[in-house]
Scaffold this active site. Structure first.
Site, mmCIF file in Angstrom:
data_model
loop_
_atom_site.group_PDB
_atom_site.id
_atom_site.type_symbol
_atom_site.label_atom_id
_atom_site.label_comp_id
_atom_site.label_asym_id
_atom_site.label_seq_id
_atom_site.Cartn_x
_atom_site.Cartn_y
_atom_site.Cartn_z
ATOM 1 N N HIS A 39 1.108 -1.132 -0.318
ATOM 2 C CA HIS A 39 -0.021 0.060 -0.055
ATOM 3 C C HIS A 39 0.860 1.646 -0.309
ATOM 4 O O HIS A 39 1.220 1.320 0.859
ATOM 5 C CB HIS A 39 -0.890 -0.228 1.277
ATOM 6 C CG HIS A 39 -1.447 1.450 1.868
ATOM 7 N ND1 HIS A 39 -2.554 1.393 0.989
ATOM 8 C CD2 HIS A 39 -1.279 2.588 2.345
ATOM 9 C CE1 HIS A 39 -2.365 2.579 0.863
ATOM 10 N NE2 HIS A 39 -2.048 3.279 1.930
ATOM 11 N N CYS A 109 -4.436 2.271 -4.846
ATOM 12 C CA CYS A 109 -3.809 3.156 -4.273
ATOM 13 C C CYS A 109 -2.176 2.569 -5.009
ATOM 14 O O CYS A 109 -1.829 4.181 -5.411
ATOM 15 C CB CYS A 109 -3.674 2.662 -2.516
ATOM 16 S SG CYS A 109 -2.214 0.953 -2.134
#
Length: 169
Positions: A39, A109
């Site tokens: 992430h 993301c």
């Protein structure tokens, strides 16, 4: 009077969502070594910006439930001022990066961090992050898991949504 332009530092915050489990389990499950399930977010103007299942969010750096990042990459600096950047984020939040457009493999993301990094600095984020989805999907187990993984929306709690759903009560 002409104002001199200031340069703002741009960083990539990298988090391993698997907390080390990918490194241990990927050789068994996928037949190849993955160092993490990444992430990422962009840190600039003293804020951390990221994209997830609720849209574009921001928080103080390291301020999500994920805690401090596992790694920080210096992407360079930008002369784009905060006002222009926030206008840019607002337009992204109304179009390509609305919450319902989130897809774990194709539009996540890391896609957001890569696009924002290029807007601010002209540089992409490291390819080991952007190549991860295709690496997973190239394995038989990745193909089997795909329908399950496609239904997952990652949105680390602790951020303020930028141009997300307004007043959903």
């Amino acid at each position: 009077m002409e104002q001199t332009s200031a340069a703002f530092s741009v960083q990539l915050y990298i988090y391993d969502l698997s907390r080390g489990m990918a490194r241990q389990l990927s050789p068994i499950m996928l037949g190849k070594q993955l160092d993490g399930i990444w992430h990422t977010s962009i840190v600039v103007y003293g804020e951390e910006f990221f994209f997830g299942g609720v849209g574009i969010s921001s928080c103080p750096p390291g301020g999500t439930m994920l805690g401090p990042p596992d790694n920080v990459v210096e992407l360079g600096s930008t002369e784009v001022n905060e006002e222009i950047f926030m206008d840019y984020l607002s337009s992204l939040g109304e179009t390509a990066y609305r919450g319902e457009r989130y897809r774990l493999f194709e539009h996540n993301c890391n896609t957001f961090s890569n696009e924002v990094a290029q807007f601010l600095t002209g540089h992409k984020i490291p390819s080991y992050i952007t190549d991860l989805p295709s690496e997973v999907l190239s394995t038989p187990f990745g193909q089997v898991l795909r329908p399950i993984l496609d239904s997952i929306h990652i949105a680390p709690p602790g951020g303020n949504v930028i141009n997300g759903p307004q007043n959903n009560s």
